[in-house]
Design a protein around this motif. Structure first.
Motif, PDB file in Angstrom:
ATOM      1  N   ARG A 138      40.071  36.734  47.957  1.00 21.31           N
ATOM      2  CA  ARG A 138      39.110  35.950  48.735  1.00 21.31           C
ATOM      3  C   ARG A 138      39.239  34.465  48.408  1.00 21.31           C
ATOM      4  O   ARG A 138      39.106  33.605  49.248  1.00 21.31           O
ATOM      5  CB  ARG A 138      37.688  36.418  48.445  1.00 21.31           C
TER       6      ARG A 138
ATOM      7  N   MET B 291      41.808  45.364  35.988  1.00 29.11           N
ATOM      8  CA  MET B 291      42.681  44.189  36.013  1.00 29.11           C
ATOM      9  C   MET B 291      42.164  43.134  35.031  1.00 29.11           C
ATOM     10  O   MET B 291      40.987  42.812  35.021  1.00 29.11           O
ATOM     11  CB  MET B 291      42.670  43.601  37.430  1.00 29.11           C
TER      12      MET B 291
ATOM     13  N   MET C 129      40.188  30.607  38.416  1.00 32.07           N
ATOM     14  CA  MET C 129      39.286  31.284  39.355  1.00 32.07           C
ATOM     15  C   MET C 129      37.906  30.635  39.319  1.00 32.07           C
ATOM     16  O   MET C 129      37.285  30.429  40.368  1.00 32.07           O
ATOM     17  CB  MET C 129      39.167  32.772  39.014  1.00 32.07           C
TER      18      MET C 129
ATOM     19  N   ILE D 257      35.977  29.108  42.454  1.00 34.66           N
ATOM     20  CA  ILE D 257      34.660  29.590  42.891  1.00 34.66           C
ATOM     21  C   ILE D 257      33.672  28.427  42.960  1.00 34.66           C
ATOM     22  O   ILE D 257      32.958  28.261  43.957  1.00 34.66           O
ATOM     23  CB  ILE D 257      34.112  30.678  41.937  1.00 34.66           C
TER      24      ILE D 257
ATOM     25  N   ILE E 172      37.917  42.700  41.024  1.00 37.26           N
ATOM     26  CA  ILE E 172      38.413  41.404  40.580  1.00 37.26           C
ATOM     27  C   ILE E 172      39.634  40.962  41.396  1.00 37.26           C
ATOM     28  O   ILE E 172      39.817  39.777  41.682  1.00 37.26           O
ATOM     29  CB  ILE E 172      38.701  41.447  39.054  1.00 37.26           C
TER      30      ILE E 172
ATOM     31  N   THR F 156      31.337  26.844  46.053  1.00 37.55           N
ATOM     32  CA  THR F 156      29.907  27.178  46.095  1.00 37.55           C
ATOM     33  C   THR F 156      28.979  26.091  45.569  1.00 37.55           C
ATOM     34  O   THR F 156      27.796  26.098  45.881  1.00 37.55           O
ATOM     35  CB  THR F 156      29.626  28.456  45.272  1.00 37.55           C
TER      36      THR F 156
ATOM     37  N   LEU G 211      33.357  36.579  34.762  1.00 37.20           N
ATOM     38  CA  LEU G 211      34.629  37.187  35.179  1.00 37.20           C
ATOM     39  C   LEU G 211      35.142  38.161  34.119  1.00 37.20           C
ATOM     40  O   LEU G 211      35.652  39.230  34.440  1.00 37.20           O
ATOM     41  CB  LEU G 211      35.679  36.109  35.448  1.00 37.20           C
TER      42      LEU G 211
ATOM     43  N   PHE H  93      42.775  39.252  33.346  1.00 40.42           N
ATOM     44  CA  PHE H  93      43.465  37.977  33.529  1.00 40.42           C
ATOM     45  C   PHE H  93      43.637  37.250  32.208  1.00 40.42           C
ATOM     46  O   PHE H  93      42.968  37.539  31.219  1.00 40.42           O
ATOM     47  CB  PHE H  93      42.645  37.080  34.464  1.00 40.42           C
TER      48      PHE H  93
ATOM     49  N   ILE I  59      38.394  39.543  44.550  1.00 46.94           N
ATOM     50  CA  ILE I  59      37.851  38.194  44.354  1.00 46.94           C
ATOM     51  C   ILE I  59      38.985  37.179  44.400  1.00 46.94           C
ATOM     52  O   ILE I  59      38.907  36.157  45.079  1.00 46.94           O
ATOM     53  CB  ILE I  59      37.117  38.091  42.996  1.00 46.94           C
ATOM     54  N   ALA I  60      40.075  37.504  43.696  1.00 48.99           N
ATOM     55  CA  ALA I  60      41.226  36.597  43.678  1.00 48.99           C
ATOM     56  C   ALA I  60      41.752  36.384  45.092  1.00 48.99           C
ATOM     57  O   ALA I  60      42.071  35.261  45.487  1.00 48.99           O
ATOM     58  CB  ALA I  60      42.309  37.165  42.777  1.00 48.99           C
TER      59      ALA I  60
ATOM     60  N   GLU J 227      27.428  32.301  49.583  1.00 47.42           N
ATOM     61  CA  GLU J 227      28.878  32.187  49.450  1.00 47.42           C
ATOM     62  C   GLU J 227      29.349  32.796  48.119  1.00 47.42           C
ATOM     63  O   GLU J 227      30.353  33.499  48.062  1.00 47.42           O
ATOM     64  CB  GLU J 227      29.265  30.701  49.540  1.00 47.42           C
ATOM     65  N   LEU J 228      28.571  32.539  47.066  1.00 46.78           N
ATOM     66  CA  LEU J 228      28.906  33.092  45.757  1.00 46.78           C
ATOM     67  C   LEU J 228      28.898  34.616  45.827  1.00 46.78           C
ATOM     68  O   LEU J 228      29.772  35.294  45.286  1.00 46.78           O
ATOM     69  CB  LEU J 228      27.894  32.598  44.720  1.00 46.78           C
TER      70      LEU J 228
ATOM     71  N   ILE K 173      31.993  35.837  47.704  1.00 44.89           N
ATOM     72  CA  ILE K 173      33.210  35.760  46.900  1.00 44.89           C
ATOM     73  C   ILE K 173      33.238  36.838  45.816  1.00 44.89           C
ATOM     74  O   ILE K 173      34.220  37.543  45.638  1.00 44.89           O
ATOM     75  CB  ILE K 173      33.360  34.363  46.244  1.00 44.89           C
ATOM     76  N   LEU K 174      32.120  36.964  45.104  1.00 46.82           N
ATOM     77  CA  LEU K 174      32.105  37.898  43.975  1.00 46.82           C
ATOM     78  C   LEU K 174      31.984  39.350  44.428  1.00 46.82           C
ATOM     79  O   LEU K 174      32.412  40.259  43.724  1.00 46.82           O
ATOM     80  CB  LEU K 174      30.961  37.552  43.018  1.00 46.82           C
TER      81      LEU K 174
ATOM     82  N   ARG L 290      41.625  32.836  34.474  1.00 48.51           N
ATOM     83  CA  ARG L 290      40.189  32.962  34.656  1.00 48.51           C
ATOM     84  C   ARG L 290      39.569  31.597  34.971  1.00 48.51           C
ATOM     85  O   ARG L 290      38.759  31.472  35.868  1.00 48.51           O
ATOM     86  CB  ARG L 290      39.582  33.535  33.386  1.00 48.51           C
TER      87      ARG L 290
END
Lengths: 404, 206
Positions: free
Chosen positions: B186, A1, A11, A15, B180, A19, B115, A3, B183-184, B145-146, B149-150, A8
Motif C-alpha cells: 500500500r 514477515m 516504512m 506512513i 505487513i 498521514t 510495526l 524487516f 502495508i508495504a 488514512e492511517l 494503510i495499516l 522499518r
C-alpha cells in the motif's frame, strides 16, 4: 514477515508522509518556560528556586502549622495525660508496651505504642508526607522532572550515573520503595547498582525528613549536608570501582502541561492511603518490637556489646543502639527515639546520619531483594563498609572541629 | 503501591481477551488504562513512570477484557529493565490483542514499535492518543488514512479528557492481525485490496 530496522524506519517515514501534516506553530508560554528551565544559565537558578519553594512550603505547612500548631497540642496536652490516667497499673508490662513511661510529659518521651506510635505516625509524619506527596506530584505531573534530569546530567555523570537518575532520587525523597523500582529506567547494571546503593545509603525518605524537621529543626541542614557530601564521595568511589558502562542520557523531554486535577488528587490519595495502611502499622509494630527487646534486656545487652564501636569509633552514646534497631523497621521512629536521648549537638548529628545510612528500612530491603538478590548482598556489603568509614570520617571531623 | 498492581510474573487471567497496551514511554498508556478500567495506575508527565505492569478489567459488549498496562518501550530490543518487562509481557502473552498507543505529536516514533509488533502477527488496534496536544501544536493525523494503510482499526483519543475512549473500547473486538506485506505494498501505491475492500472503503474495521 520481519524487516530490518532500516526498512522499518523507511516504512515509518512513508506512513507519516501520507498521514501527518504539520501546520505553522507559534511558540507558547509553555515552550518559553521549557527552554528557560533547561538552559543552565537560567535553569540552575530556577532549580534552586523550585527547591527552596518546595522546602519552605514543606516546613511551614507540615512543621509549623500542622504539627506544632495542632498535633503537638492535641497529643501532649490531651491524648497522653488521658492515656496515662485511664490505663491501669503503670508498673505493668502492658502499660510499658502501650503507654510507655508513666512520668513522660511529651509523646516523644513516653514511647508506648498508643502514645508515641500514634503521635509519630499521625501527628508528625502524616502532615509532612501529605505536603511532600503533593509537591512531588506537581513536580512529576508538570513535566519538570525530565528537565531537571537534563540539567543535572553532567553532575551525575561524575558518580557513574546520568541525569535521569534524578527520577529515583526525587522519588526516594518521598519513599525509597518506589524509588528502588524506578531504577529500572537506568540502562546498565552498573548504574542500577550504584543508584540502589546510594538510595539505600544517603537518601532520607519523606517520613524521615518530616520527623527531623519536627524534632531537630536546627540540625536538618547539617544532616542533609553530611548526606549530600556522602552521596557524592561514595558515588564517585563506586563509579571508579564498579566495572560497567554509564551511557549518555537519552530522554524525551515532554511538554509542560498543567497537572490534571483528578490525577493529582488520585495520586495523593493513593500515596496517603498507602502510608496509612503500611507505615502506621509499622510504626506501632516497631515500638512493640523495641519495647519487647527492652523488656527482654536484649537492647541493653547489645548496647554493652557494641559500646566500644559506638563510643570510640562513631563517637555516639551506646544508647543509640535501640534507635538503630527501630530504624530497621521505620526510620522516622528511630529519629523520634534518638531525639529523647540526651546528647551533644555533634552526637545528635552523627547518630541521625548513622541511622539514615546504616541500613535500608525493611520495606526497601524487600523491594531491593525483588530486583535481584546478588545486587542486594553486594549493596549490603558496600553499605557496612560505607557506614564504618563515613561514620569514622564524621567523627574525625568532629574531633578536628573540637565538638566531638 | 496499588492493589491492582500484579507483581512479577503473576498468572495472567485466562478468561476473556487479554489486551496488552504497548507504546513509547509517556504517551499516556496509563492514563488510557485508568480511563478504561477505572483502576489507579500512576500517571505522571515523565517518561518511565510505569516500570512494572498493572492489570485491570472492563466489560464491553458483553465481553470481558483484561487490560495490561506495561512499561513504555521504544522498540522490542529492550534498552533497560523497564523495557524488558514490556518485551517479556509481549512474549509471554502470545494470544493477547495488542493495543498500540501512539502520541499524536510524535507518530513516527511510536510507529516503529508498532510495526515491530505487527510483524509478530498479533492482533492489533491502534490508539492515536494526545490528540489535544497535537491540535495545539497544529499537527493533524489523518486517522482514516492511517487505518487504510495499516489495515487495523485506528482510533483517535485524548486520555486526559476521555475523548475517544468509548470508541476505542468498542473497536477492540475488531482488532486484527496486520498484513505487513500488504502495508508495504500500500505504501508503494500498489493497491491489492480486492478481498478487503468490498465496496466499503476498506477501513479495516470489520
Amino acid at each position: 514477515m520481519v524487516f530490518s530496522s532500516d526498512a522499518r524506519w523507511e516504512m515509518v517515514d512513508a506512513i507519516t508522509r501520507q498521514t501527518v501534516t504539520y501546520g505553522t506553530y507559534k511558540h507558547t508560554l509553555g515552550d518559553v518556560l521549557g527552554d528557560l528551565t533547561v538552559k543552565p544559565l537560567t535553569g540552575i537558578p530556577v532549580a534552586f528556586a523550585a527547591l527552596y519553594a518546595f522546602w519552605s512550603v514543606f516546613t511551614s505547612f507540615a512543621g509549623t502549622l500542622m504539627t506544632d500548631g495542632f498535633m503537638v497540642k492535641f497529643f501532649d496536652g490531651f491524648w497522653l495525660p488521658w492515656m496515662q490516667s485511664v490505663w491501669p497499673d503503670p508498673a505493668s508490662w502492658h502499660y510499658f508496651l502501650f503507654v510507655g513511661n508513666p512520668a513522660a510529659d511529651t509523646c516523644f518521651e513516653a514511647f508506648g505504642m498508643l502514645t508515641s506510635g500514634l503521635f509519630v505516625s499521625i501527628g508528625v509524619v502524616l502532615p509532612a508526607v501529605l505536603v511532600f506527596y503533593l509537591m512531588m506530584t506537581l513536580l512529576e505531573d508538570s513535566g519538570y522532572l525530565p528537565r531537571l534530569a537534563v540539567l543535572m546530567d553532567s553532575v551525575l555523570h561524575r558518580i557513574g550515573l546520568h541525569g535521569y537518575a534524578i527520577v529515583p532520587i526525587i522519588l526516594g525523597l518521598g519513599c525509597n520503595v518506589p524509588a528502588v523500582t524506578a531504577t529500572r529506567i537506568l540502562e546498565t547494571k552498573k548504574q542500577r547498582f550504584i543508584m540502589m546503593t546510594l538510595l539505600a545509603l544517603f537518601i532520607p525518605c519523606g517520613a524521615q525528613l518530616g520527623i527531623m524537621m519536627s524534632v531537630l529543626p536546627d540540625l536538618v541542614g547539617i544532616v542533609m549536608l553530611c548526606l549530600i557530601v556522602g552521596f557524592c564521595i561514595f558515588g564517585f568511589v563506586l563509579n571508579k570501582v564498579i566495572p560497567g558502562e554509564n551511557p549518555e542520557i537519552l530522554v524525551d523531554v515532554p511538554r509542560y502541561h498543567w497537572p490534571v486535577k483528578e490525577y493529582v488528587a488520585k495520586k495523593l490519595w493513593n500515596r496517603t492511603k498507602g502510608f496509612l495502611k503500611e507505615a502506621v502499622p509499622f510504626v506501632l509494630f516497631g515500638i512493640l518490637v523495641v519495647n519487647l527487646l527492652y523488656l527482654g534486656g536484649v537492647i541493653q545487652g547489645l548496647a554493652n556489646l557494641l559500646e566500644p564501636v559506638f563510643v570510640t569509633w562513631f563517637g555516639v552514646p551506646k544508647e543509640t543502639v535501640g534507635p538503630l534497631i527501630a530504624a530497621f523497621l521505620r526510620k522516622d521512629l528511630a529519629i523520634a527515639q534518638l531525639s529523647t536521648i540526651p546528647m551533644t549537638t555533634y552526637q545528635m548529628v552523627a547518630s541521625v546520619v548513622l541511622v539514615t545510612i546504616y541500613f535500608p528500612c525493611v520495606a526497601t530491603f524487600v523491594v531491593m531483594l525483588r530486583e535481584g538478590w546478588k545486587e542486594l548482598i553486594a549493596a549490603i556489603v558496600v553499605l557496612f563498609v560505607v557506614v564504618f568509614i563515613y561514620g569514622g570520617i564524621i567523627h574525625g571531623i568532629g574531633i578536628l572541629l573540637g565538638v566531638a | 503501591m496499588t492493589e491492582e498492581k500484579a507483581k512479577g510474573n503473576a498468572d495472567l487471567p485466562e478468561k476473556g481477551t487479554t489486551v496488552l497496551m504497548l507504546g513509547n514511554p509517556n504517551v499516556g498508556k496509563s492514563a488510557l488504562f485508568n480511563r478504561m478500567t477505572g483502576a489507579n495506575a500512576i500517571v505522571s508527565n515523565y517518561p518511565g513512570t510505569t516500570v512494572d505492569f498493572t492489570s485491570g478489567t472492563f466489560i464491553e459488549g458483553g465481553h470481558t477484557y483484561t487490560i495490561i498496562d506495561v512499561p513504555g518501550t521504544y522498540s522490542l530490543e529492550p534498552r533497560d529493565a523497564a523495557e524488558e518487562v514490556a518485551v517479556r509481557m509481549l512474549r509471554d502473552s502470545p494470544d493477547a490483542t495488542v493495543m498500540i498507543v501512539l502520541d499524536a505529536t510524535k507518530t513516527d516514533r511510536g510507529l516503529y514499535v508498532a510495526l515491530e509488533v505487527m510483524e509478530r502477527g498479533m492482533p492489533c488496534i491502534v490508539a492515536v492518543n494526545m490528540m489535544d496536544a497535537a491540535h495545539e501544536k497544529k499537527i493533524t493525523v489523518d486517522i482514516a488514512e492511517l487505518q487504510r494503510i495499516l489495515g487495523v482499526p485506528v482510533v483517535s483519543t485524548t486520555a486526559t479528557s476521555g475523548e475517544g475512549v468509548r470508541d476505542l473500547a468498542e473497536m477492540l473486538r475488531k482488532a486484527k492481525v496486520a498484513d505487513i506485506g500488504a502495508i508495504a505494498q500500500r505504501l508503494r501505491g500498489e493497491e491489492q485490496e480486492r478481498e478487503s475492500v468490498r465496496g466499503c472503503g476498506g477501513c479495516g474495521g470489520c
